[in-house]
Design a protein around this motif. Sequence first.
Motif, mmCIF file in Angstrom:
data_model
loop_
_atom_site.group_PDB
_atom_site.id
_atom_site.type_symbol
_atom_site.label_atom_id
_atom_site.label_comp_id
_atom_site.label_asym_id
_atom_site.label_seq_id
_atom_site.Cartn_x
_atom_site.Cartn_y
_atom_site.Cartn_z
ATOM 1 N N ILE A 181 12.962 6.519 9.954
ATOM 2 C CA ILE A 181 12.031 7.232 9.220
ATOM 3 C C ILE A 181 10.738 7.133 9.880
ATOM 4 C CG2 ILE A 181 13.231 6.787 6.968
ATOM 5 C CD1 ILE A 181 11.073 4.624 6.453
ATOM 6 N N LYS A 182 9.905 8.111 9.610
ATOM 7 C CA LYS A 182 8.477 8.338 10.220
ATOM 8 C C LYS A 182 7.689 7.403 9.442
ATOM 9 C CE LYS A 182 5.200 11.959 11.456
ATOM 10 N NZ LYS A 182 5.258 11.341 13.020
ATOM 11 N N ARG A 183 6.780 6.463 10.389
ATOM 12 C CA ARG A 183 5.696 5.837 9.954
ATOM 13 C C ARG A 183 4.637 6.561 9.295
ATOM 14 N NH1 ARG A 183 0.950 3.715 11.372
ATOM 15 N NH2 ARG A 183 0.452 1.519 10.742
ATOM 16 N N HIS A 198 14.738 1.839 8.764
ATOM 17 C CA HIS A 198 13.341 1.154 9.533
ATOM 18 C C HIS A 198 12.717 2.317 9.931
ATOM 19 C CE1 HIS A 198 10.589 -1.972 10.392
ATOM 20 N NE2 HIS A 198 10.470 -1.800 11.700
ATOM 21 N N GLY A 199 11.387 2.051 10.028
ATOM 22 C CA GLY A 199 10.398 3.119 10.573
ATOM 23 C C GLY A 199 10.462 3.227 11.847
ATOM 24 N N ASP A 200 9.749 4.320 12.576
ATOM 25 C CA ASP A 200 9.804 4.413 13.913
ATOM 26 C C ASP A 200 8.911 3.615 14.863
ATOM 27 O OD1 ASP A 200 7.575 5.584 13.083
ATOM 28 O OD2 ASP A 200 8.259 7.844 13.772
ATOM 29 N N HIS A 249 0.832 -1.165 0.085
ATOM 30 C CA HIS A 249 -0.204 0.182 -0.053
ATOM 31 C C HIS A 249 0.989 1.363 -0.180
ATOM 32 C CE1 HIS A 249 0.869 0.242 4.216
ATOM 33 N NE2 HIS A 249 0.581 -1.031 4.380
ATOM 34 N N TYR A 250 0.198 2.524 0.021
ATOM 35 C CA TYR A 250 1.022 3.726 -0.297
ATOM 36 C C TYR A 250 1.854 3.974 1.052
ATOM 37 C CZ TYR A 250 -3.065 5.485 2.657
ATOM 38 O OH TYR A 250 -3.884 5.562 3.658
ATOM 39 N N GLY A 251 1.373 3.128 2.172
ATOM 40 C CA GLY A 251 2.260 3.698 3.381
ATOM 41 C C GLY A 251 3.632 2.937 3.139
ATOM 42 N N HIS A 252 3.842 1.530 2.399
ATOM 43 C CA HIS A 252 5.092 1.198 2.235
ATOM 44 C C HIS A 252 5.824 2.089 1.395
ATOM 45 C CE1 HIS A 252 2.773 -2.989 3.059
ATOM 46 N NE2 HIS A 252 3.814 -2.804 3.919
ATOM 47 N N ARG A 274 10.067 5.928 0.065
ATOM 48 C CA ARG A 274 10.548 7.236 -0.578
ATOM 49 C C ARG A 274 11.171 7.836 0.505
ATOM 50 N NH1 ARG A 274 9.180 12.221 0.411
ATOM 51 N NH2 ARG A 274 7.699 11.672 2.059
ATOM 52 N N GLN A 275 10.974 7.576 1.607
ATOM 53 C CA GLN A 275 11.766 8.345 2.730
ATOM 54 C C GLN A 275 13.101 7.849 2.978
ATOM 55 O OE1 GLN A 275 9.630 9.620 6.584
ATOM 56 N NE2 GLN A 275 8.122 8.154 5.641
ATOM 57 N N ALA A 276 13.148 6.382 2.714
ATOM 58 C CA ALA A 276 14.522 5.886 2.968
ATOM 59 C C ALA A 276 15.497 6.153 1.715
ATOM 60 C CB ALA A 276 14.145 4.236 2.798
ATOM 61 N N LYS A 277 14.776 6.318 0.434
ATOM 62 C CA LYS A 277 15.687 6.741 -0.566
ATOM 63 C C LYS A 277 16.241 8.222 -0.191
ATOM 64 C CE LYS A 277 17.364 6.628 -4.757
ATOM 65 N NZ LYS A 277 16.747 6.249 -6.165
#
Length: 415
Positions: free
Chosen positions: A185-187, A159-161, A78-81, A86-89
Amino acid sequence: MTMEYESDYRIWDWLYSSPHLFGGLMVTAALLGFSTSYFGGVGVFPSYDWSNFGIFIKKKRERKRIRVYMDGCFDLMHYGHANALRQAKALGDELVVGVVSDEEIVANKGPPVLSMEERLALVSGLKWVDQVIANAPYAITEKFMNTLFNEHKIDYIIHGDDPCLLPDGTDAYALAKKAGRYKQIKRTEGVSSTDIVGRILSSMKDNKNSEGDSFKRQQSQRGQLSQFLPTSRRIVQFSNGKGPGPNAHIVYIDGAFDLFHAGHVEILKKARQLGDFLLVGIHTDHIVSEQRGMPYPVMHLLERTLSVLACRYVDEVIIGAPWGVTKDMITTFNISLVVHGTIAESNTLLPGETDPYTVPKSIGIFRMLESPKSITTSSVAQRIVANHEAYMKRNAKKTQSEKKYYEEKAYVAGD
């Protein structure tokens, strides 16, 4: 000899970092008529060949490309993934993504809905992903971490928070944090795979209980709406921000793109190969519900829009595209070709309904595309329901076994 070379190198490094001083020295040298051999003779500058100076400058200016790694199950993508990747990149130059194996998912979370092949297609299809590692472990072990650092040249693990705990309660990313190679990164709030499964199961149940009562079905659907509130900024973050060139061959494809899956990725890829620019029309919630019935769409219009925009083969989208492709649309967007896949939720028209592709067919710009995969939104939903039913049966058996065990234990104790 080594010390002398290192000392000379430090001088060059100092001079490079002080370009104005270096320039002043060279101007002075030119005015006084000094030669490079003079400088070499008095030992002010290193005595090696000045022809290497250009190479040295080039090497100094080259910056090492930062490679970052992020992993996940990516089941029900989904767009959350997509936003997480996107944030990781953004934290590096190249993004390597590990897709956790089916066996590891079963051991840590339960059976996945999508196969490894389907999950790989989804992750590879994201515009921010540069490389994919299949069958990654669920936990970052020391062996795998060394493989990432040494073989894949990874600089940081992302990884996410939100906490990621193993069955024993330990942190799955503890080793990466200890090594000082971890970034967070922020979830993305308002969506998760669990939330989507809940929407499907709830809507299926409510739909079954309210058969024949359209008002009840509508009320139940309102209770299942996503809590995600998209903004224009988020849409911009997902967009390419580029329009078609003056002579671009623009291909148009439309659909619901609900529960974005591998079949969507593959048909979009195939459509993109037919032109220079892929324009995707995403139907409104009302149109999708009218055409497919309840409980669809599972994801609302803007959620579906973000999923499509995240796909690397998509250049632009029409948010809330009409059911039929009109002449005005073709003219306005300069569409050269309209395509539609052979696999869809329904390729049959409703009674009294006109063909949505009548106009492009009449002017000879319509083409049916052989769908590379047979997966559909409905088949994904059916897998979710089947997994849930199997889980409930296992739990029921477990509960009965435990009940029998405690009854026997109580009987023995009483005896």
